[in-house]
Design a protein around this motif. Structure first.
Motif, PDB file in Angstrom:
ATOM      1  N   TYR A 131       1.018  14.158  -1.302  1.00  0.00           N
ATOM      2  CA  TYR A 131       0.075  13.241  -0.688  1.00  0.00           C
ATOM      3  C   TYR A 131       0.667  12.597   0.556  1.00  0.00           C
ATOM      4  O   TYR A 131       1.881  12.367   0.641  1.00  0.00           O
ATOM      5  CB  TYR A 131      -0.312  12.099  -1.639  1.00  0.00           C
ATOM      6  CG  TYR A 131      -0.854  12.505  -2.980  1.00  0.00           C
ATOM      7  CD1 TYR A 131      -2.050  13.211  -3.069  1.00  0.00           C
ATOM      8  CD2 TYR A 131      -0.203  12.169  -4.146  1.00  0.00           C
ATOM      9  CE1 TYR A 131      -2.560  13.565  -4.300  1.00  0.00           C
ATOM     10  CE2 TYR A 131      -0.699  12.522  -5.384  1.00  0.00           C
ATOM     11  CZ  TYR A 131      -1.885  13.222  -5.456  1.00  0.00           C
ATOM     12  OH  TYR A 131      -2.394  13.578  -6.671  1.00  0.00           O
ATOM     13  N   VAL A 132      -0.222  12.257   1.475  1.00  0.00           N
ATOM     14  CA  VAL A 132       0.089  11.302   2.526  1.00  0.00           C
ATOM     15  C   VAL A 132      -0.601  10.003   2.133  1.00  0.00           C
ATOM     16  O   VAL A 132      -1.814   9.982   1.916  1.00  0.00           O
ATOM     17  CB  VAL A 132      -0.392  11.780   3.908  1.00  0.00           C
ATOM     18  CG1 VAL A 132      -0.177  10.697   4.958  1.00  0.00           C
ATOM     19  CG2 VAL A 132       0.341  13.055   4.309  1.00  0.00           C
ATOM     20  N   LYS A 133       0.164   8.938   2.035  1.00  0.00           N
ATOM     21  CA  LYS A 133      -0.339   7.648   1.567  1.00  0.00           C
ATOM     22  C   LYS A 133      -0.386   6.667   2.732  1.00  0.00           C
ATOM     23  O   LYS A 133       0.620   6.444   3.409  1.00  0.00           O
ATOM     24  CB  LYS A 133       0.567   7.136   0.451  1.00  0.00           C
ATOM     25  CG  LYS A 133       0.240   5.764  -0.098  1.00  0.00           C
ATOM     26  CD  LYS A 133       1.078   5.516  -1.352  1.00  0.00           C
ATOM     27  CE  LYS A 133       0.998   4.070  -1.812  1.00  0.00           C
ATOM     28  NZ  LYS A 133       2.033   3.230  -1.185  1.00  0.00           N
ATOM     29  N   PHE A 175      -8.017  13.378  -3.133  1.00  0.00           N
ATOM     30  CA  PHE A 175      -8.011  12.123  -2.387  1.00  0.00           C
ATOM     31  C   PHE A 175      -8.250  10.981  -3.367  1.00  0.00           C
ATOM     32  O   PHE A 175      -8.798  11.169  -4.457  1.00  0.00           O
ATOM     33  CB  PHE A 175      -9.071  12.127  -1.283  1.00  0.00           C
ATOM     34  CG  PHE A 175     -10.443  12.520  -1.733  1.00  0.00           C
ATOM     35  CD1 PHE A 175     -11.340  11.572  -2.191  1.00  0.00           C
ATOM     36  CD2 PHE A 175     -10.838  13.858  -1.710  1.00  0.00           C
ATOM     37  CE1 PHE A 175     -12.607  11.940  -2.611  1.00  0.00           C
ATOM     38  CE2 PHE A 175     -12.109  14.234  -2.140  1.00  0.00           C
ATOM     39  CZ  PHE A 175     -13.002  13.271  -2.584  1.00  0.00           C
ATOM     40  N   GLY A 176      -7.807   9.772  -2.969  1.00  0.00           N
ATOM     41  CA  GLY A 176      -7.927   8.660  -3.887  1.00  0.00           C
ATOM     42  C   GLY A 176      -7.695   7.323  -3.224  1.00  0.00           C
ATOM     43  O   GLY A 176      -7.454   7.222  -2.017  1.00  0.00           O
ATOM     44  N   VAL A 177      -7.755   6.297  -4.052  1.00  0.00           N
ATOM     45  CA  VAL A 177      -7.591   4.924  -3.607  1.00  0.00           C
ATOM     46  C   VAL A 177      -6.827   4.164  -4.690  1.00  0.00           C
ATOM     47  O   VAL A 177      -6.918   4.489  -5.876  1.00  0.00           O
ATOM     48  CB  VAL A 177      -8.964   4.271  -3.331  1.00  0.00           C
ATOM     49  CG1 VAL A 177      -9.811   4.233  -4.600  1.00  0.00           C
ATOM     50  CG2 VAL A 177      -8.822   2.880  -2.754  1.00  0.00           C
ATOM     51  N   SER A 189       0.531   0.069  -9.912  1.00  0.00           N
ATOM     52  CA  SER A 189      -0.527   0.505  -9.001  1.00  0.00           C
ATOM     53  C   SER A 189      -1.634   1.210  -9.774  1.00  0.00           C
ATOM     54  O   SER A 189      -1.495   2.394 -10.121  1.00  0.00           O
ATOM     55  CB  SER A 189       0.034   1.461  -7.938  1.00  0.00           C
ATOM     56  OG  SER A 189       1.094   0.877  -7.230  1.00  0.00           O
ATOM     57  N   PRO A 190      -2.733   0.527 -10.084  1.00  0.00           N
ATOM     58  CA  PRO A 190      -3.910   1.245 -10.588  1.00  0.00           C
ATOM     59  C   PRO A 190      -4.431   2.174  -9.493  1.00  0.00           C
ATOM     60  O   PRO A 190      -4.578   1.765  -8.341  1.00  0.00           O
ATOM     61  CB  PRO A 190      -4.908   0.124 -10.892  1.00  0.00           C
ATOM     62  CG  PRO A 190      -4.091  -1.128 -10.972  1.00  0.00           C
ATOM     63  CD  PRO A 190      -2.959  -0.931 -10.030  1.00  0.00           C
ATOM     64  N   GLU A 191      -4.703   3.430  -9.844  1.00  0.00           N
ATOM     65  CA  GLU A 191      -5.036   4.448  -8.836  1.00  0.00           C
ATOM     66  C   GLU A 191      -6.134   5.363  -9.363  1.00  0.00           C
ATOM     67  O   GLU A 191      -6.062   5.838 -10.500  1.00  0.00           O
ATOM     68  CB  GLU A 191      -3.778   5.250  -8.511  1.00  0.00           C
ATOM     69  CG  GLU A 191      -3.913   6.261  -7.402  1.00  0.00           C
ATOM     70  CD  GLU A 191      -2.580   6.940  -7.124  1.00  0.00           C
ATOM     71  OE1 GLU A 191      -1.779   6.376  -6.340  1.00  0.00           O
ATOM     72  OE2 GLU A 191      -2.323   8.008  -7.703  1.00  0.00           O
TER      73      GLU A 191
END
Length: 238
Positions: A131-133, A175-177, A189-191
């Motif tokens: 990932y790129v964060k 993808f995510g948040v 970190s909730p993800e």
């Protein structure tokens, strides 16, 4: 599932009080490299494309869809490289377990008609995404972020005795948040992430010598393509 969520809330009730007692871990984000682990839940889904061939037991054309998904669990490890103030590069190998059910009805059947046939697909994929964060500015003891990436998947739990079999190898985009919460000794970190498989995951009948019973081959022949999808809610500890 409710018991797991309740236990998680109880275990984190006391640490959450530290979010209100000044800024925690002031310099933790300046580390060039760090590691962590994740625990979570998932819902595995499939995009189903019917073959529209007259392959049913009575020569009928069958329509297929995913009728149910059994929530599963996910366990992973995290490797994180800091690129600059706002960007990180992450490697997040994860083991997942999940199950979904494909149901079949004759083409043209009404939605209220009973299901004619169904079969379960159990998967235990090991996903290896990169990932790129992108991180927002930190506000007190919280920082939201976005991530996007791609990876490969290896399904180590395939059951070749089932009527529908998915391929061992797949590749996907994801993808995510999430939101980083800074406690006294760690970050939580909730993800929430969503992945889309790019490969046709269906193993056709002619590649399954073990499926010799022709009376059940219609479960696979009624399909032309399966695409994997997965929604994951994880809690990352770093």
């Amino acid at each position: 599932m409710k018991k797991i969520l309740l236990l998680f809330c109880l275990l984190t009730l006391v640490p959450f009080q530290t979010l209100l007692k000044g800024q925690n871990l002031l310099y933790v984000d300046e580390r060039p490299l760090h590691f962590g682990f994740s625990l979570g839940m998932n819902l595995m889904d499939l995009t189903v494309n019917p073959s529209m061939l007259p392959c049913g037991p009575n020569g009928e054309v069958l329509q297929a869809r995913v009728s149910s998904m059994l929530p599963g669990f996910s366990v992973g490890v995290i490797g994180d490289v800091r690129l600059n103030r706002y960007f990180n590069l992450r490697l997040h190998p994860t083991f997942h377990f999940g199950q979904r059910t494909i149901s079949y009805k004759p083409d043209g059947a009404d939605k209220k008609d009973p299901i004619a046939y169904k079969t379960d697909i159990v998967s235990m994929p090991i996903t290896v995404p990169v990932y790129v964060k992108f991180n927002a500015d930190r506000e007190w003891n919280g920082r939201p972020y976005l991530l996007a990436g791609a990876g490969v998947s290896f399904d180590v739990g395939r059951d070749k005795e089932r009527y529908v079999l998915t391929k061992f190898f797949d590749y996907f985009i994801e993808f995510g948040v999430g939101c980083e919460l800074y406690f006294s000794f760690f970050k939580l970190s909730p993800e929430l992430k969503f992945s889309i498989g790019l490969n046709n995951a269906l193993v056709p009948v002619d590649q399954r010598p073990e499926l010799r019973d022709e009376t059940v081959q219609f479960y696979t022949n009624a399909l032309s393509r399966l695409g994997t999808r997965m929604l994951t809610l994880s809690f990352n500890f770093e």
